[in-house]
Design a protein around this motif. Structure first.
Motif, PDB file in Angstrom:
ATOM      1  N   ALA A 130       0.841  -1.198   0.000  1.00 18.58           N
ATOM      2  CA  ALA A 130       0.000   0.000   0.000  1.00 18.58           C
ATOM      3  C   ALA A 130       0.875   1.247   0.000  1.00 18.58           C
ATOM      4  N   ASP A 131       0.270   2.405  -0.161  1.00 22.25           N
ATOM      5  CA  ASP A 131       0.990   3.669  -0.115  1.00 22.25           C
ATOM      6  C   ASP A 131       1.107   4.117   1.334  1.00 22.25           C
ATOM      7  N   GLY A 132       2.319   4.031   1.885  1.00 25.29           N
ATOM      8  CA  GLY A 132       2.513   4.414   3.279  1.00 25.29           C
ATOM      9  C   GLY A 132       2.693   5.899   3.480  1.00 25.29           C
ATOM     10  N   ALA A 133       2.985   6.628   2.405  1.00 27.15           N
ATOM     11  CA  ALA A 133       3.162   8.084   2.468  1.00 27.15           C
ATOM     12  C   ALA A 133       4.148   8.484   3.557  1.00 27.15           C
ATOM     13  N   ALA A 134       5.298   7.822   3.574  1.00 29.82           N
ATOM     14  CA  ALA A 134       6.306   8.122   4.590  1.00 29.82           C
ATOM     15  C   ALA A 134       6.896   9.512   4.382  1.00 29.82           C
ATOM     16  N   LYS A 135       7.189  10.168   5.479  1.00 28.91           N
ATOM     17  CA  LYS A 135       7.849  11.471   5.451  1.00 28.91           C
ATOM     18  C   LYS A 135       9.259  11.260   5.997  1.00 28.91           C
ATOM     19  N   GLY A 136      10.154  10.750   5.127  1.00 30.32           N
ATOM     20  CA  GLY A 136      11.468  10.314   5.586  1.00 30.32           C
ATOM     21  C   GLY A 136      11.295   9.083   6.455  1.00 30.32           C
ATOM     22  N   VAL A 137      11.872   9.118   7.668  1.00 26.55           N
ATOM     23  CA  VAL A 137      11.731   7.992   8.593  1.00 26.55           C
ATOM     24  C   VAL A 137      10.447   8.083   9.401  1.00 26.55           C
ATOM     25  N   ASP A 138       9.703   9.179   9.258  1.00 29.42           N
ATOM     26  CA  ASP A 138       8.510   9.404  10.079  1.00 29.42           C
ATOM     27  C   ASP A 138       7.248   8.956   9.360  1.00 29.42           C
ATOM     28  N   SER A 139       6.276   8.518  10.168  1.00 28.30           N
ATOM     29  CA  SER A 139       4.999   8.075   9.621  1.00 28.30           C
ATOM     30  C   SER A 139       4.035   9.242   9.501  1.00 28.30           C
ATOM     31  N   THR A 140       3.233   9.211   8.451  1.00 29.47           N
ATOM     32  CA  THR A 140       2.160  10.201   8.308  1.00 29.47           C
ATOM     33  C   THR A 140       0.798   9.550   8.557  1.00 29.47           C
ATOM     34  N   LYS A 141       0.815   8.280   8.943  1.00 33.08           N
ATOM     35  CA  LYS A 141      -0.414   7.528   9.153  1.00 33.08           C
ATOM     36  C   LYS A 141      -0.548   7.126  10.622  1.00 33.08           C
ATOM     37  N   GLY A 142      -1.782   6.980  11.079  1.00 38.89           N
ATOM     38  CA  GLY A 142      -2.026   6.471  12.413  1.00 38.89           C
ATOM     39  C   GLY A 142      -1.809   4.965  12.464  1.00 38.89           C
ATOM     40  N   SER A 143      -1.365   4.457  13.615  1.00 43.96           N
ATOM     41  CA  SER A 143      -1.060   3.035  13.724  1.00 43.96           C
ATOM     42  C   SER A 143      -2.277   2.159  13.463  1.00 43.96           C
ATOM     43  N   ASP A 144      -3.472   2.642  13.833  1.00 33.06           N
ATOM     44  CA  ASP A 144      -4.674   1.835  13.618  1.00 33.06           C
ATOM     45  C   ASP A 144      -4.964   1.630  12.137  1.00 33.06           C
ATOM     46  N   GLY A 145      -4.482   2.533  11.293  1.00 36.45           N
ATOM     47  CA  GLY A 145      -4.697   2.409   9.858  1.00 36.45           C
ATOM     48  C   GLY A 145      -3.823   1.367   9.193  1.00 36.45           C
ATOM     49  N   ALA A 146      -2.883   0.793   9.957  1.00 39.04           N
ATOM     50  CA  ALA A 146      -1.974  -0.206   9.385  1.00 39.04           C
ATOM     51  C   ALA A 146      -2.240  -1.608   9.907  1.00 39.04           C
ATOM     52  N   VAL A 147      -3.282  -1.774  10.715  1.00 37.33           N
ATOM     53  CA  VAL A 147      -3.550  -3.084  11.321  1.00 37.33           C
ATOM     54  C   VAL A 147      -3.853  -4.138  10.252  1.00 37.33           C
ATOM     55  N   LYS A 148      -4.671  -3.788   9.269  1.00 36.10           N
ATOM     56  CA  LYS A 148      -5.003  -4.750   8.214  1.00 36.10           C
ATOM     57  C   LYS A 148      -3.747  -5.166   7.456  1.00 36.10           C
ATOM     58  N   ALA A 149      -2.899  -4.204   7.134  1.00 39.11           N
ATOM     59  CA  ALA A 149      -1.648  -4.504   6.430  1.00 39.11           C
ATOM     60  C   ALA A 149      -0.750  -5.389   7.289  1.00 39.11           C
ATOM     61  N   ALA A 150      -0.711  -5.115   8.596  1.00 39.69           N
ATOM     62  CA  ALA A 150       0.113  -5.914   9.511  1.00 39.69           C
ATOM     63  C   ALA A 150      -0.363  -7.362   9.551  1.00 39.69           C
ATOM     64  N   LYS A 151      -1.676  -7.564   9.513  1.00 38.22           N
ATOM     65  CA  LYS A 151      -2.202  -8.925   9.520  1.00 38.22           C
ATOM     66  C   LYS A 151      -1.809  -9.682   8.253  1.00 38.22           C
ATOM     67  N   LEU A 152      -1.806  -8.982   7.123  1.00 35.74           N
ATOM     68  CA  LEU A 152      -1.378  -9.609   5.870  1.00 35.74           C
ATOM     69  C   LEU A 152       0.095 -10.014   5.938  1.00 35.74           C
ATOM     70  N   LEU A 153       0.926  -9.119   6.466  1.00 33.90           N
ATOM     71  CA  LEU A 153       2.360  -9.403   6.566  1.00 33.90           C
ATOM     72  C   LEU A 153       2.638 -10.522   7.563  1.00 33.90           C
ATOM     73  N   ALA A 154       1.945 -10.503   8.695  1.00 32.73           N
ATOM     74  CA  ALA A 154       2.149 -11.530   9.712  1.00 32.73           C
ATOM     75  C   ALA A 154       1.807 -12.913   9.168  1.00 32.73           C
ATOM     76  N   ALA A 155       0.723 -12.995   8.420  1.00 29.00           N
ATOM     77  CA  ALA A 155       0.318 -14.272   7.833  1.00 29.00           C
ATOM     78  C   ALA A 155       1.279 -14.703   6.732  1.00 29.00           C
TER      79      ALA A 155
END
Length: 262
Positions: A130-155
């Protein structure tokens, strides 16, 4: 109790990490009660990681200051970890900011054996495609918005995935979800705070008592770090004093204040 186990065992954590974080990571691990090693030369990594195995330790890989030599070291380290059955933690710093960072982190994950992948929301989203829209090393997204992606990666990679943010999340390969709400916003003003968390997760994975999972180790690492940062912030005037006070709390936090659940 897992925090006491970490302090009692004093696990060896071999860190391949970026130049920005080396000092803070080494001192943070020492304050915690762990023993950092900062070996990254391919000529000695296999021997070093065999010694980590003998000591019952873990490896923390952080791709922050990326170049060709570091990439070779990372791959060598993962290969040695898998051969010696040493748990390793990956911090995919700024994945999504450049294609090289995303591809290197993905290559390491595809080598197999990762115990815990820990990143911010932008990094986790980027690794999922997905598009993480990183600002250098910093996140521009809230952690709750990445839970679905994390589940895909974990599996996909059969590893625990940790997402740092205002709320920290821990996802198991089976899709189970845990959260930690401890921490302070000022940590965002301290460079390498996230890098230190990744190495602390490695220490908790290495020292976890029998019966504890890697997911529980990651969750309790997030929780202990967050609680220590909250305690440190009470006597801090800004990022500089918070950094110093955090080291003091990692070292001397009164464990009797922790809940019996920990």
């Amino acid at each position: 109790e897992i925090v006491r186990a970490v302090k009692a065992k004093g696990p060896l954590v071999q860190c391949l990490t970026n130049f920005v974080s080396m000092d803070f990571m080494a001192n943070g691990l020492l304050a915690l009660g762990a023993h950092p090693a900062m070996v990254h030369s391919v000529e000695e990594l296999d021997v070093a990681i065999s010694k980590v195995k003998a000591a019952g330790g873990a490896v923390s890989i952080n791709i922050g200051t990326l170049d060709t030599l570091w990439i070779e070291s990372f791959k060598c380290a993962v290969k040695a970890c898998n051969e010696h059955q040493v748990p390793w933690v990956l911090d995919p710093v700024a994945a999504g900011f450049t294609p090289l960072r995303t591809s290197v982190a993905t290559e390491l994950l595809e080598m197999g054996g990762c115990a815990v992948l820990r990143g911010n929301a932008s990094e986790i989203l980027s690794l999922s495609g997905a598009d993480g829209a990183a600002k250098g090393v910093d996140s521009t997204k809230g952690s709750d918005g990445a839970v679905k992606a994390a589940k895909l990666l974990a599996a996909k990679y059969r590893c625990v995935v940790g997402i740092s943010g205002a709320m920290d999340y821990v996802i198991t390969p089976e899709g189970n979800q845990f959260s930690c709400e401890h921490g302070v916003a000022m940590l965002q003003k301290i460079t390498a705070a996230g890098c230190l968390v990744s190495s602390i997760i490695a220490a908790f994975v290495a020292a976890k008592p029998s019966g504890f999972s890697n997911a529980e180790a990651a969750l309790y690492a997030f929780t202990y770090f967050g609680i220590c940062s909250e305690a440190a912030s009470q006597s801090s005037n800004g990022p500089g004093s918070l950094r110093a006070n955090l080291l003091d709390q990692l070292h001397g936090f009164d464990l009797e204040q922790l809940s019996n659940d920990d």
